[in-house]
Motif scaffolding. Structure first.
Motif, PDB file in Angstrom:
ATOM      1  N   PHE A  71       7.491   1.555   2.486  1.00 31.09           N
ATOM      2  CA  PHE A  71       8.705   2.336   2.256  1.00 31.09           C
ATOM      3  C   PHE A  71       9.399   1.866   0.980  1.00 31.09           C
ATOM      4  N   GLN A  72       9.578   0.542   0.834  1.00 36.38           N
ATOM      5  CA  GLN A  72      10.248   0.000  -0.344  1.00 36.38           C
ATOM      6  C   GLN A  72       9.471   0.317  -1.617  1.00 36.38           C
ATOM      7  N   GLU A  73       8.158   0.248  -1.552  1.00 42.27           N
ATOM      8  CA  GLU A  73       7.326   0.557  -2.715  1.00 42.27           C
ATOM      9  C   GLU A  73       7.471   2.024  -3.124  1.00 42.27           C
ATOM     10  N   GLN A  74       7.406   2.926  -2.144  1.00 43.28           N
ATOM     11  CA  GLN A  74       7.527   4.352  -2.440  1.00 43.28           C
ATOM     12  C   GLN A  74       8.924   4.702  -2.934  1.00 43.28           C
ATOM     13  N   LEU A  75       9.943   4.052  -2.389  1.00 44.67           N
ATOM     14  CA  LEU A  75      11.311   4.288  -2.849  1.00 44.67           C
ATOM     15  C   LEU A  75      11.478   3.822  -4.298  1.00 44.67           C
ATOM     16  N   THR A  76      10.915   2.678  -4.633  1.00 43.29           N
ATOM     17  CA  THR A  76      10.970   2.175  -6.008  1.00 43.29           C
ATOM     18  C   THR A  76      10.286   3.138  -6.970  1.00 43.29           C
ATOM     19  N   ILE A  77       9.128   3.635  -6.580  1.00 45.34           N
ATOM     20  CA  ILE A  77       8.406   4.610  -7.411  1.00 45.34           C
ATOM     21  C   ILE A  77       9.256   5.868  -7.593  1.00 45.34           C
ATOM     22  N   TYR A  78       9.843   6.359  -6.505  1.00 42.83           N
ATOM     23  CA  TYR A  78      10.678   7.565  -6.571  1.00 42.83           C
ATOM     24  C   TYR A  78      11.865   7.351  -7.517  1.00 42.83           C
ATOM     25  N   ILE A  79      12.554   6.227  -7.369  1.00 48.54           N
ATOM     26  CA  ILE A  79      13.718   5.958  -8.216  1.00 48.54           C
ATOM     27  C   ILE A  79      13.298   5.893  -9.681  1.00 48.54           C
ATOM     28  N   LEU A 118      10.784  11.815   0.305  1.00 47.62           N
ATOM     29  CA  LEU A 118       9.992  10.604   0.145  1.00 47.62           C
ATOM     30  C   LEU A 118       8.954  10.581   1.264  1.00 47.62           C
ATOM     31  N   THR A 119       7.685  10.475   0.894  1.00 47.30           N
ATOM     32  CA  THR A 119       6.604  10.441   1.869  1.00 47.30           C
ATOM     33  C   THR A 119       6.007   9.045   1.894  1.00 47.30           C
ATOM     34  N   VAL A 120       5.981   8.459   3.075  1.00 51.02           N
ATOM     35  CA  VAL A 120       5.414   7.130   3.275  1.00 51.02           C
ATOM     36  C   VAL A 120       4.410   7.245   4.414  1.00 51.02           C
ATOM     37  N   GLY A 121       3.121   7.254   4.059  1.00 52.43           N
ATOM     38  CA  GLY A 121       2.101   7.483   5.084  1.00 52.43           C
ATOM     39  C   GLY A 121       2.283   8.870   5.657  1.00 52.43           C
ATOM     40  N   GLU A 122       2.446   8.940   6.966  1.00 49.98           N
ATOM     41  CA  GLU A 122       2.669  10.218   7.643  1.00 49.98           C
ATOM     42  C   GLU A 122       4.152  10.526   7.835  1.00 49.98           C
ATOM     43  N   ASN A 123       5.016   9.604   7.446  1.00 53.63           N
ATOM     44  CA  ASN A 123       6.458   9.771   7.627  1.00 53.63           C
ATOM     45  C   ASN A 123       7.085  10.412   6.397  1.00 53.63           C
TER      46      ASN A 123
END
Length: 117
Positions: free
Chosen positions: A101-109, A11-16
């Motif tokens: 982070f929550q947005e990217q995790l939701t997209i990933y799921i 999971l990529t969030v910005g640079e993390n």
């Protein structure tokens, strides 16, 4: 049908970048999220829907004594998918990074729903 499946992802969030490990079991899912390096286990929580009233019951099994980020996420996922979730969220986020982070995790799921449900 397999009773247990295991998957991992990035999971990529910005640079993390964060490592996701998912163990889908018969009726429940364990989600482990950690920084790429070093991976660690700081806390773990569980949440499930109660059959009598459909309310979500959650607790932190390992880690802080208060409502942990792991417990909050486990409760959200359990409510959304009506499934027991074990969550170990081992990342540090701040007020700016948490919504991303929550947005990217939701997209990933949503993109890998079969790995979770």
């Amino acid at each position: 049908m397999a009773k247990f499946t295991s998957n991992s992802g990035l999971l990529t969030v910005g640079e993390n970048k964060y490592m996701l490990r998912v163990l889908k079991m018969n009726g429940s899912t364990m989600l482990f999220i950690s920084n790429i390096e070093p991976e660690c286990l700081d806390e773990i929580a569980v949440a499930m829907e109660m059959p009598q009233d459909k309310k979500i019951l959650g607790t932190t099994i390992f880690g802080t004594n208060s409502l942990s980020d792991s417990q909050f996420l486990a409760e959200r996922l359990s409510k959304r998918f009506s499934r027991q979730f074990f969550v170990s969220l081992n990342v540090s986020t701040d007020r700016m990074l948490t919504p991303l982070f929550q947005e990217q995790l939701t997209i990933y799921i949503n993109q890998h729903l079969n790995d979770f449900i």
